[in-house]
Design an enzyme around this catalytic site. Structure first.
Site, PDB file in Angstrom:
ATOM      1  N   HIS A   1       0.851  -1.211   0.000  1.00  0.00           N
ATOM      2  CA  HIS A   1       0.000   0.000   0.000  1.00  0.00           C
ATOM      3  C   HIS A   1       0.890   1.267   0.000  1.00  0.00           C
ATOM      4  CE1 HIS A   1      -3.080   2.832   1.308  1.00  0.00           C
ATOM      5  NE2 HIS A   1      -3.980   1.896   1.378  1.00  0.00           N
TER       6      HIS A   1
ATOM      7  N   GLU B   1      -0.611   1.241  -5.417  1.00  0.00           N
ATOM      8  CA  GLU B   1      -0.516   0.003  -4.634  1.00  0.00           C
ATOM      9  C   GLU B   1      -0.498  -1.235  -5.527  1.00  0.00           C
ATOM     10  OE1 GLU B   1      -3.752   0.249  -1.766  1.00  0.00           O
ATOM     11  OE2 GLU B   1      -3.645   2.434  -1.921  1.00  0.00           O
TER      12      GLU B   1
HETATM   13  O1  TA6 Z   1      -6.031   1.686  -0.655  1.00  0.00           O
HETATM   14  C1  TA6 Z   1      -7.136   2.517  -0.575  1.00  0.00           C
HETATM   15  C2  TA6 Z   1      -7.833   2.316   0.767  1.00  0.00           C
HETATM   16  O2  TA6 Z   1      -8.471   1.064   0.820  1.00  0.00           O
HETATM   17  C3  TA6 Z   1      -8.799   3.477   0.953  1.00  0.00           C
HETATM   18  O3  TA6 Z   1     -10.141   3.048   0.838  1.00  0.00           O
HETATM   19  C4  TA6 Z   1      -8.452   4.002   2.349  1.00  0.00           C
HETATM   20  O4  TA6 Z   1      -9.203   3.324   3.330  1.00  0.00           O
HETATM   21  C5  TA6 Z   1      -6.965   3.678   2.415  1.00  0.00           C
HETATM   22  O5  TA6 Z   1      -6.893   2.363   1.853  1.00  0.00           O
HETATM   23  C6  TA6 Z   1      -6.315   3.818   3.762  1.00  0.00           C
HETATM   24  O6  TA6 Z   1      -6.693   2.784   4.609  1.00  0.00           O
HETATM   25  P1  TA6 Z   1      -6.132   2.800   6.141  1.00  0.00           P
HETATM   26  O7  TA6 Z   1      -6.756   1.600   6.794  1.00  0.00           O
HETATM   27  O8  TA6 Z   1      -4.640   2.702   6.067  1.00  0.00           O
HETATM   28  O9  TA6 Z   1      -6.563   4.127   6.723  1.00  0.00           O
END
Ligand code: TA6
Length: 286
Positions: free
Chosen positions: A155, A255
């Site tokens: 991520h 990601e």
């Molecule tokens: O990767 C995108 C995502 O799934 C968004 O929907 C947002 O929730 C982001 O990840 C961040 O997630 P987190 O749990 O790290 O706040």
């Protein structure tokens, strides 16, 4: 050189300094939270308000999403993006390579805590190669006697000079699920970010370029069938306690993943590798 360090609260991380680059990796989550090649700007974005406390995900760098991406579809009370990013990993090997780069391997297996959330035996090995480019490779092994299904993602938060200058190449023509509109569409031209964006592209992401002004960051994904692009924009930035109100202006998440429809099933004994190579091109600071 590699040093094992802790923040004042005892939160452990390792710091790597070699002739080519420097990096920092938290043992929690095997989380690369800083990387900078010599004479180049920092590659990864890190929130000025990120936690560095046990059990809270670091906001920035490269969080590892495993064994699910996003919300757990069977039990939404479980932590978003799974437990790997908040678990304490073991520092397994450190190698100073002949070319002056450094290779670090970290490992995570099932635990009482993980089995309580997801009743499978597994072994994760993260290999981080700190050189003039940054390579992050996650190996997932099914150590159980039954098959399991996983969603995974690197991520990655990339630091950009100005989000409004960003153009992301390499996704043209790919279909994507827009998590905001709940609709599937096809990407026309480069991806530009002028509002909140949360999209899962159905593509391997083998050659993505993030451009912003003179910056250009090249991402080569392996072992992935989806690429997630996320920027929370202003309103979400303001609402996120571990992000400054203007944090969204200098980051974009690209990601490398197997997310949503691209979840995978691993048979007993089977392994899968997912990884990415990041390289900042054409940007030299003296
Ligand atoms: O990767 C995108 C995502 O799934 C968004 O929907 C947002 O929730 C982001 O990840 C961040 O997630 P987190 O749990 O790290 O706040």
């Amino acid at each position: 050189m590699i040093e094992e360090k802790t923040f004042n609260n005892g939160f452990p991380y390792i710091e790597i300094n070699n002739a080519m680059a420097e990096a920092k990796i938290a043992l929690q989550g095997a989380h690369v939270f800083a990387y900078k090649a010599r004479n180049r700007p920092a590659l990864l974005w890190l929130s000025t308000k990120s936690h560095f406390t046990q059990g809270k995900a670091i906001r920035g760098g490269i969080p590892l999403c495993f064994p699910w991406f996003g919300k757990n579809t069977e039990d939404e009370t479980l932590p978003q993006h799974g437990f790997a990013r908040t678990a304490l990993w073991e520092l397994a090997e450190v190698e100073a390579l002949d070319d002056g780069s450094t290779c670090v391997r970290l490992r995570l297996c099932e635990s009482r805590e993980s089995l309580a959330q997801w009743n499978y035996r597994f072994e994760l090995t993260l290999e981080v190669h700190v050189a003039e480019s940054l390579s992050v490779q996650l190996q997932i092994k099914n150590r159980d006697t039954k098959a399991f299904e996983i969603g995974t993602a690197l991520h990655t938060y990339l630091r950009v000079s100005d989000i409004e200058d960003v153009k992301i190449e390499g996704l043209e023509g790919s279909s994507y699920y827009d998590a905001l509109t709940k609709r599937t569409q096809v990407q026309e031209g480069n991806v530009k970010i002028k509002e909140e964006v949360d999209r899962v592209y159905q593509t391997k992401g083998e050659n993505i370029i993030v451009r912003a002004g003179v910056q250009s960051i090249n991402i080569k994904s392996e072992g992935s069938s989806s690429v997630v692009i996320w920027n929370p924009w202003k309103e979400k930035s303001v609402s996120m306690q571990d992000m400054s109100d203007t944090g969204y202006k200098s980051m974009v998440c690209v990601e490398t993943s197997n997310a949503l429809a691209d979840r995978q099933t691993l048979a007993p004994g089977e392994t899968h590798n997912i990884g990415a190579l990041y390289r900042e091109e054409g940007f030299n600071t003296n």
